[in-house]
Design an enzyme around this catalytic site. Structure first.
Site, short mmCIF file in Angstrom:
data_model
loop_
_atom_site.label_atom_id
_atom_site.label_comp_id
_atom_site.label_asym_id
_atom_site.label_seq_id
_atom_site.Cartn_x
_atom_site.Cartn_y
_atom_site.Cartn_z
N HIS A 122 -83.46 -62.32 51.55
CA HIS A 122 -83.21 -62.84 50.21
C HIS A 122 -84.27 -63.92 49.96
O HIS A 122 -84.74 -64.57 50.90
CB HIS A 122 -81.81 -63.45 50.22
CG HIS A 122 -81.28 -63.88 48.90
ND1 HIS A 122 -81.66 -65.06 48.29
CD2 HIS A 122 -80.38 -63.31 48.06
CE1 HIS A 122 -81.01 -65.18 47.14
NE2 HIS A 122 -80.22 -64.14 46.97
N ASP A 199 -78.88 -65.97 58.09
CA ASP A 199 -78.38 -66.10 56.73
C ASP A 199 -77.13 -65.22 56.61
O ASP A 199 -77.22 -64.00 56.53
CB ASP A 199 -79.48 -65.65 55.75
CG ASP A 199 -78.97 -65.51 54.33
OD1 ASP A 199 -77.80 -65.85 54.07
OD2 ASP A 199 -79.76 -65.06 53.47
N LYS A 225 -69.16 -65.91 48.08
CA LYS A 225 -69.29 -64.49 48.43
C LYS A 225 -68.21 -64.08 49.43
O LYS A 225 -68.19 -62.95 49.92
CB LYS A 225 -70.69 -64.22 49.00
CG LYS A 225 -71.78 -64.37 47.94
CD LYS A 225 -73.12 -63.91 48.48
CE LYS A 225 -74.29 -64.46 47.71
NZ LYS A 225 -74.61 -63.73 46.48
#
Lengths: 405, 151
Positions: A122, A199, A225
């Site tokens: 990302h 991550d 999330k």
């Protein structure tokens, strides 16, 4: 026994119509919806306990502090971290990575050193390292992916070297759904003396994470999330690393004594939590961890895997559909393109059918470049999704295709 | 109830499938890039303008959604034979149509075929798809070196 209808009943937002159609929310990799218990926890804080933490001598402040710190304990337990001192609240995964790049990076990475990230990162696990490398004269290296959307593990050894200081890898890719072999990567990185940051923004809602078993040095995530609120996340780091790291931001709460000559920094974890924190967010984060544990990460992810397998089967049979990301080890995410229909048009058409998906580059432009597509459509599943919703997705895709025929 | 066909009219679907004036002009004297970082749409507009300031030929290249490709295709058709000033005025009218209230009828006399794009008004996130080519045109007219954006 996992009962998806019972799970759905806990999410008030799901019970609505969009453009006269029942909402089918399949944009969970962007953010998940929140169960009533999380909404209640945030609401209770503001209705009953709102006060600043760590310094009040009154009842409300003591209650707020207790709830805030209890959330830290819940997260420590979820990750099986050794100590609560290793859990730092941040605004999200992005801020946590920036914290590590600024504080640990500026002290431990110098000219000629190397940072290794993967091609499927990302942007939040690329740009902070790029900025750091530019500042100190280090080099950013990239572990490529193959056409299935898996890391080219055979190239890892040659990319790791004595100048590698840090390896930054996404645990579960938001753009492809790939689950990376992080344990092997950590072992190999440690063998050359490099630290590893994982991550986990996408991972914690779907996977068991044990930071001690993984032996990872840094682990970051965002609460939103994993059924928690936005604006709150955390950094896990080994205590010895945090002890040696200089503060990231200065301000209140991160000090024990301030004079104009010298400031004494607070103990962990407060050294890295300058200013009044997102108290409500942290409490909501704690409630989200409770919800995940109560629902069962194993049961939820088994249910999501069933949905992903069902959707993948339908996708393979769908004329003109190309799946982007076909890793053997995958979770939650179905990224795809459809011949003759641009992902943004798909997004708009599906929206009018009540189906919410993401269309775009998913903050992973290098992944789009690898597959030579400007964007993909992405359906991503959470514990409350159903096979019926997968059917609704494909019915809407058929409609889109007809519109463009 | 607004229908998807109001946005994706057959004309738009056709122009998306076989865009007119697509490709690089052999002979041009103005050009510009357009880029929408939100969705990754990229356009390049080429203009051949004569000494009288009349657009003799115009083309575009690039990739994007159906709205952005059809809009660029329709725009290039509409611009041929117009003066630079007229094309700027048309941009103003188009911009107005794309952002106006739903009950306001688009000006067919000025915009002609371009009125098929009036449907984007109902889709706020898609207005930029329709206007990117016009911003790029303006950048080409003004010979701006940096890529045009819709902001």
């Amino acid at each position: 026994m996992f009962d998806v209808e019972k799970v759905r009943a806990e999410f008030p937002i799901l019970h609505q119509e969009v453009y006269g159609k029942p909402l089918v929310y399949l944009d969970n990799a962007a953010t998940t919806q929140k169960p009533q218990s999380v909404i209640d926890a945030v609401r209770h804080y503001y209705e009953r306990d709102n006060a600043n933490v760590h310094r009040g001598v009154h009842a409300l402040s003591e209650r707020a502090t207790a709830s805030y710190e209890a959330a830290r304990d819940k997260i420590r337990e979820l990750l099986n971290a050794t100590s609560r001192r290793e859990i730092i609240f941040t605004r999200g995964a992005t801020e946590a990575i920036n914290l590590v790049a600024s504080s640990w990076g500026m002290t431990n990475i110098g000219a000629g050193d190397e940072v290794l990230v993967s091609e499927m990162e990302h942007h939040s696990d690329i740009v902070p390292w790029q900025m750091l490398c530019e500042r100190v004269g280090a080099t950013l290296k990239v572990l490529p992916i193959n056409d299935a959307g898996e890391l080219c593990m055979d190239q890892l050894d040659s990319l790791l070297g004595e100048r590698t200081r840090l390896v930054g890898i996404v645990h579960l890719s938001n753009a492809l759904g790939t689950i990376n072999p992080v344990k092997t990567i950590i072992e190999k990185a440690h063998a050359v003396g490099a630290k590893v940051l994982l991550d986990g923004a996408q991972a914690l809602a779907h996977l068991h994470v044990d930071v001690q078993a993984l032996d990872c040095d840094f682990y970051v995530t965002s609460a939103h999330k994993m059924y928690g609120p936005t604006g709150i996340g955390m950094l896990y780091a080994k205590e010895a690393l945090l002890d040696a790291m200089p503060p990231y931001q200065g301000g209140g709460d991160m000090i024990t004594m301030v004079t104009f000559e010298k400031t004494q920094y607070n103990d962990l974890p407060y050294k890295f939590e300058a200013g009044t924190p997102n108290i409500a967010g942290a409490i909501g984060f704690g409630a989200a961890v409770d919800w995940l544990k109560k629902t069962g990460i194993d049961a939820a992810s088994a249910h999501e895997n069933d949905l992903l397998a069902y959707a993948t089967e339908k996708a393979k049979a769908f004329d003109g559909l190309r799946i982007i990301g076909a890793a053997r080890d995958k979770a939650s995410v179905l990224s795809f393109t459809i011949k003759g229909v641009h992902p943004h048009d798909l997004g708009t058409i599906l929206d009018r059918e009540g189906v919410a998906i993401r269309a775009g580059h998913h903050c992973a432009m290098p992944v789009m470049q690898h597959f030579h597509v400007p964007a993909t459509a992405r359906a991503s599943f959470a514990a409350y999704n159903t096979r019926g919703e997968v059917d609704a997705l494909f019915a809407a895709l058929t409609k889109a295709q007809e519109l463009f025929a | 109830m607004f229908d998807l066909r109001d946005l994706y009219q057959q004309v738009i679907v056709d122009h998306n499938k076989s865009p007119r004036n697509f490709g690089k002009l052999a002979d041009f004297n103005h050009e510009a890039d357009g880029y929408n970082p939100l969705c990754g749409d990229k356009l390049h507009v080429y203009l051949k303008v004569n000494d009288a300031g009349v657009i003799e030929d115009v083309s575009f290249e690039g990739e994007g959604c159906a709205i952005s490709v059809a809009s660029a295709s329709l725009m290039t058709d509409a611009l041929k034979g117009k003066t630079m000033q007229e094309s700027e005025d048309m941009f103003g009218h188009f911009q107005h149509m794309a952002t106006s209230e739903l009950d306001e009828a688009p000006d067919e006399e000025v915009l002609g075929k371009l009125t098929v794009l009036a449907g984007v008004r109902e889709f706020p996130s898609r207005i930029k798809c329709a206007t990117l080519c016009w911003h790029t045109l303006l950048a080409a007219v003004k010979d701006r070196p940096e890529p045009a954006k819709t902001e």
